[in-house]
Design a protein around this motif. Structure first.
Motif, PDB file in Angstrom:
ATOM      1  N   UNK A 180      48.217  10.508  28.674  1.00  0.00           N
ATOM      2  CA  UNK A 180      47.739  11.764  28.113  1.00  0.00           C
ATOM      3  C   UNK A 180      48.514  12.093  26.844  1.00  0.00           C
ATOM      4  N   UNK A 181      48.319  13.312  26.331  1.00  0.00           N
ATOM      5  CA  UNK A 181      48.956  13.694  25.081  1.00  0.00           C
ATOM      6  C   UNK A 181      50.463  13.770  25.159  1.00  0.00           C
ATOM      7  N   UNK A 182      51.024  13.845  26.376  1.00  0.00           N
ATOM      8  CA  UNK A 182      52.473  13.906  26.564  1.00  0.00           C
ATOM      9  C   UNK A 182      53.058  12.573  27.014  1.00  0.00           C
ATOM     10  N   UNK A 183      52.251  11.520  26.966  1.00  0.00           N
ATOM     11  CA  UNK A 183      52.745  10.210  27.363  1.00  0.00           C
ATOM     12  C   UNK A 183      52.816   9.998  28.859  1.00  0.00           C
ATOM     13  N   UNK A 232      51.942   7.878  14.665  1.00  0.00           N
ATOM     14  CA  UNK A 232      52.219   9.297  14.886  1.00  0.00           C
ATOM     15  C   UNK A 232      51.303   9.779  16.002  1.00  0.00           C
ATOM     16  N   UNK A 233      51.874  10.347  17.058  1.00  0.00           N
ATOM     17  CA  UNK A 233      51.079  10.837  18.176  1.00  0.00           C
ATOM     18  C   UNK A 233      50.403  12.155  17.803  1.00  0.00           C
ATOM     19  N   UNK A 234      49.113  12.225  18.077  1.00  0.00           N
ATOM     20  CA  UNK A 234      48.332  13.416  17.731  1.00  0.00           C
ATOM     21  C   UNK A 234      48.522  14.449  18.831  1.00  0.00           C
ATOM     22  N   UNK A 294      43.431  13.045  26.490  1.00  0.00           N
ATOM     23  CA  UNK A 294      43.629  11.606  26.361  1.00  0.00           C
ATOM     24  C   UNK A 294      44.572  11.375  25.186  1.00  0.00           C
ATOM     25  N   UNK A 295      45.622  10.614  25.433  1.00  0.00           N
ATOM     26  CA  UNK A 295      46.621  10.376  24.403  1.00  0.00           C
ATOM     27  C   UNK A 295      46.052   9.595  23.229  1.00  0.00           C
ATOM     28  N   UNK A 296      46.275  10.101  22.029  1.00  0.00           N
ATOM     29  CA  UNK A 296      45.782   9.468  20.802  1.00  0.00           C
ATOM     30  C   UNK A 296      46.957   9.268  19.854  1.00  0.00           C
TER      31      UNK A 296
END
Length: 278
Positions: free
Chosen positions: A147-150, A218-220, A184-186
């Motif tokens: 997810x967005x937080x890894x 760079x993580x969004x 969802x991690x991007x």
């Protein structure tokens, strides 16, 4: 004559690497999310021979002194091409396609006992059962989607439907009427040429001692999630242009034949010289 053979054989060895690259692209023409690579060449180191020991004969010369002898051509770079591939409609609720060229899904990969975050454009996801009546969102190879937080995306098993929301957020509708939202991690790639290819359309960061990961991806997150381009029920096809690859293959074959003929001519001329000596 040995110089001709040296130049030709060095170049032929490098052309073989280009052939391997083209073959890999053609083999993945139907691979979901695959990004092709292209080869570029440059001249190898040049050797200079100072053939004129008397400098007084070089006073009127308009070109640099000596003779510069090449040692052939070498493969200087294999460039990762991130152009958008065509989108294919599947109407499957766990199929997702990214519509921004420099954005990748983040997944967790365990290799040789070591776990790392890697990146892919392949959006074929599944729900894999785990303990406590829960399921985990995974790729086709079983790698957990982050997810967005890894963190791994864990959901209850009683999922009735999955709906994509703006910003790359999925909402899982449950059979009891409740709903759970997960990002969802991007990752946004800044320097794609630094990524290392892995099997299964995966890409990994290089060794931390070689480059700073923050200079590559760079993580969004947060407010930047509005820049995520994603569509549900669709998949991104490979961006390999088969006709372009076949054209490159033909050019590479002609170059290889030219250098092979150079070796043949050099061998024939050496034979003539040996015949004159006898």
């Amino acid at each position: 004559m040995n110089r001709i053979m040296l130049n030709a054989t060095n170049t032929m060895n490098q052309l073989q690497k280009q052939l391997d690259l083209i073959s890999h692209n053609v083999a993945n023409v139907d691979t979901i999310g695959y990004k092709n690579r292209s080869a570029s060449f440059q001249e190898l180191l040049v050797q200079q021979a100072n053939n004129q020991p008397l400098s007084r004969y070089e006073t009127m010369r308009q070109t640099p002194e000596g003779i510069r002898l090449s040692t052939g051509a070498g493969l200087s770079q294999t460039k990762l091409n991130l152009t958008q591939g065509p989108l294919k409609t599947t109407e499957r609720m766990l199929d997702f396609a990214l519509t921004k060229e420099d954005q990748f899904f983040t997944v967790q990969v365990t290799e040789n006992g070591q776990t790392s975050t890697q990146f892919t454009r392949n959006g074929i996801f599944y729900l894999s059962p785990i303990n406590n009546n829960e399921v985990m969102l995974v790729t086709g190879e079983g790698h957990p989607v982050l997810d967005g937080n890894g963190q791994q995306i864990i959901l209850p098993e009683n999922i009735k439907d999955v709906i994509l929301q703006p910003g790359g957020v999925i909402t899982a509708a449950l059979t009891n009427g409740n709903a759970i939202a997960r990002e969802i991690g991007i990752a946004q790639v800044i320097r794609p040429q630094m990524l290392e290819s892995r099997p299964g359309s995966l890409y990994a960061l290089p060794n931390a001692a070689v480059a700073n990961p923050n200079d590559i991806i760079e993580y969004v997150q947060g407010a930047n999630r509005t820049s995520v381009g994603m569509q549900q029920g669709m998949l991104e096809q490979s961006n390999v242009d088969l006709s372009a690859e076949l054209t490159e293959l033909t050019l590479m074959q002609r170059s290889y034949q030219f250098n092979a003929r150079s070796v043949q001519f050099a061998d024939q001329m050496m034979g003539l010289v040996n015949g004159l000596k006898s």
